[in-house]
Design an enzyme around this catalytic site. Structure first.
Site, PDB file in Angstrom:
ATOM      1  N   CYS A  63      -7.983  -7.079 -15.972  1.00 24.28           N
ATOM      2  CA  CYS A  63      -6.608  -6.493 -15.665  1.00 24.28           C
ATOM      3  C   CYS A  63      -5.424  -7.538 -16.640  1.00 24.28           C
ATOM      4  CB  CYS A  63      -5.891  -8.593 -13.894  1.00 24.28           C
ATOM      5  SG  CYS A  63      -4.409  -8.187 -14.105  1.00 24.28           S
ATOM      6  N   TYR A 195      -1.060   3.288 -12.774  1.00 24.86           N
ATOM      7  CA  TYR A 195      -2.678   2.341 -11.527  1.00 24.86           C
ATOM      8  C   TYR A 195      -1.490   3.341 -10.317  1.00 24.86           C
ATOM      9  CZ  TYR A 195      -4.134  -1.904 -12.655  1.00 24.86           C
ATOM     10  OH  TYR A 195      -4.833  -2.305 -13.432  1.00 24.86           O
TER      11      TYR A 195
HETATM   12  N1  GSH Z   1       2.591  -8.413 -10.915  1.00 29.40           N
HETATM   13  C1  GSH Z   1       1.956  -9.019 -10.994  1.00 29.40           C
HETATM   14  C2  GSH Z   1       1.068  -7.877 -10.886  1.00 29.40           C
HETATM   15  C3  GSH Z   1      -0.649  -8.811 -10.376  1.00 29.40           C
HETATM   16  C4  GSH Z   1      -1.400  -7.771 -10.678  1.00 29.40           C
HETATM   17  O1  GSH Z   1      -1.439  -6.392  -9.280  1.00 29.40           O
HETATM   18  N2  GSH Z   1      -3.041  -7.961 -10.262  1.00 29.40           N
HETATM   19  C5  GSH Z   1      -3.941  -6.888 -10.041  1.00 29.40           C
HETATM   20  C6  GSH Z   1      -5.211  -7.288 -11.115  1.00 29.40           C
HETATM   21  S1  GSH Z   1      -5.081  -5.810 -12.448  1.00 29.40           S
HETATM   22  C7  GSH Z   1      -4.840  -7.736  -8.418  1.00 29.40           C
HETATM   23  O2  GSH Z   1      -4.821  -9.158  -8.820  1.00 29.40           O
HETATM   24  N3  GSH Z   1      -4.976  -6.723  -7.478  1.00 29.40           N
HETATM   25  C8  GSH Z   1      -5.287  -7.703  -6.561  1.00 29.40           C
HETATM   26  C9  GSH Z   1      -4.774  -6.956  -5.408  1.00 29.40           C
HETATM   27  O3  GSH Z   1      -3.906  -6.024  -5.413  1.00 29.40           O
HETATM   28  O4  GSH Z   1      -5.254  -7.108  -3.875  1.00 29.40           O
HETATM   29  C10 GSH Z   1       1.439 -10.014 -12.128  1.00 29.40           C
HETATM   30  O5  GSH Z   1       2.150  -9.027 -12.811  1.00 29.40           O
HETATM   31  O6  GSH Z   1       1.239 -10.595 -12.834  1.00 29.40           O
END
Ligand code: GSH
Length: 326
Positions: A63, A195
């Protein structure tokens, strides 16, 4: 892939029907701050003092948002003070899991929980929303301090300086307004832009994301042709926030997310800049390519239904970057 609804896990892909095919990222919900004196920060409640051994970071090596926090943990000398667990790269029906059958997937070294969603419901049994990494966990209160990477890196940047004696500053006060401006454009069109391109489910939504992405890459290529870093002659958080997207660009975003007008290696300045940042001591150890490449290609069934992982170009991130004269 799914989300929690009133504390119950529901296996569901992103809803792009209600947004005309656009991917809209939801806001992180845990927004407390660790501060030098434990006072409440810009949001959330107080009481999170910068104590050694008190906090635990849950990440995915795949990530880009979690990757930022790993880089700050390394560069700010926090490895001895903040422990880490890394999820398995595959994010399937249960979302992120703590399975360990892959090199670098540590399991939940704190509680031995099976899934990242178990951690969210441990913090809040009625939680509704996405279950994302990174998560900064407080072992003392047994709750999530923050699940917003842009804020976690700012805590790491300065809150623990008294403990570590490390005063490297990636968010200098005098430059904050300019950093914010650059961050905004890069977040919207590059970090999140890849994304938005990749998760778009209509041609219009894809077009609306992919053209601005390449406009910004051209702008960055020009900016980095006569200065070494985004803010000039020193590295700031803006560079690290850009780096975690650039390092994934050719192995993942170019093909998997259809960001393919050009490759990173087609931009001489951006490519050399990426290598230079990769070569900063402590950073290479935070880059786990098998997790990065495996995660995206095996976790997004609507984009890559057969989960075939492509062979990808072989890139030498250790090649001399030649940016010293800038
Ligand atoms: N706003 C968050 C976004 C984090 C994020 O979207 N992480 C992704 C992985 S790259 C995730 O865990 N996605 C799982 C989901 O959306 O269900 C940050 O920057 O900490």
């Amino acid at each position: 892939m799914g989300l929690l609804v009133d504390g119950k896990w529901t296996d569901k892909w992103y809803d792009t029907k209600s947004t005309g095919g656009k991917f809209v990222r939801s806001q992180a919900q845990f927004r407390n701050w660790i501060t030098p004196d434990g006072r409440a920060g810009a949001s959330g409640v107080g009481g999170f003092t910068p104590d050694s051994g008190r906090y635990h970071l849950y990440v995915s090596y795949a990530c880009p948002w979690a990757h930022r926090t790993l880089i700050f943990r390394a560069l700010k000398g926090l490895e001895a003070h903040i422990s880490v667990s890394a999820v398995h790269p595959d994010m399937l029906t249960e979302g992120w899991t703590f399975e360990r059958d892959e090199d670098g997937a540590t399991g939940d070294t704190l509680y031995g929980l099976p899934f990242a969603h178990s951690l969210y419901t441990k913090a809040d049994p009625a939680y509704s929303g996405r279950v994302t990494v990174p998560v900064l966990w407080d072992k003392e209160r047994e709750t999530i301090v923050s699940n917003e990477s842009s804020e976690i890196i700012r805590m790491f940047n300065s809150a623990f300086d008294g403990l570590t004696g490390n005063h490297l500053d990636f968010w200098p006060e005098a430059e904050r307004a300019e950093i914010e401006e650059v961050n905004q454009r890069i977040y919207d069109t590059v970090n999140n832009g890849v994304y938005k391109s990749g998760f778009a489910t209509t041609q219009a939504a894809y077009d609306a994301a992919v053209y601005p992405l390449f406009d910004t890459l051209e702008w960055l290529e020009a900016r980095l042709s006569n200065q070494r870093y985004l803010m000039g002659d020193h590295i700031t958080e803006a560079d690290w926030r850009l780096f975690t997207t650039l390092i994934r660009f050719d192995p993942v975003y170019h093909l998997h997310f259809k960001c393919n007008r050009k490759r990173l290696v087609d931009y001489p300045n951006l490519w050399a800049y990426t290598r230079e940042l990769y070569q900063v001591p402590g950073v290479a150890e935070t880059v786990n390519m098998p997790h990065i490449v495996g995660h995206y290609h095996r976790s997004h069934a609507s984009i890559n239904p057969h989960a075939i992982v492509p062979i990808n170009p072989i890139l030498d991130y250790d090649a001399p970057h030649g940016r010293e004269p800038l």
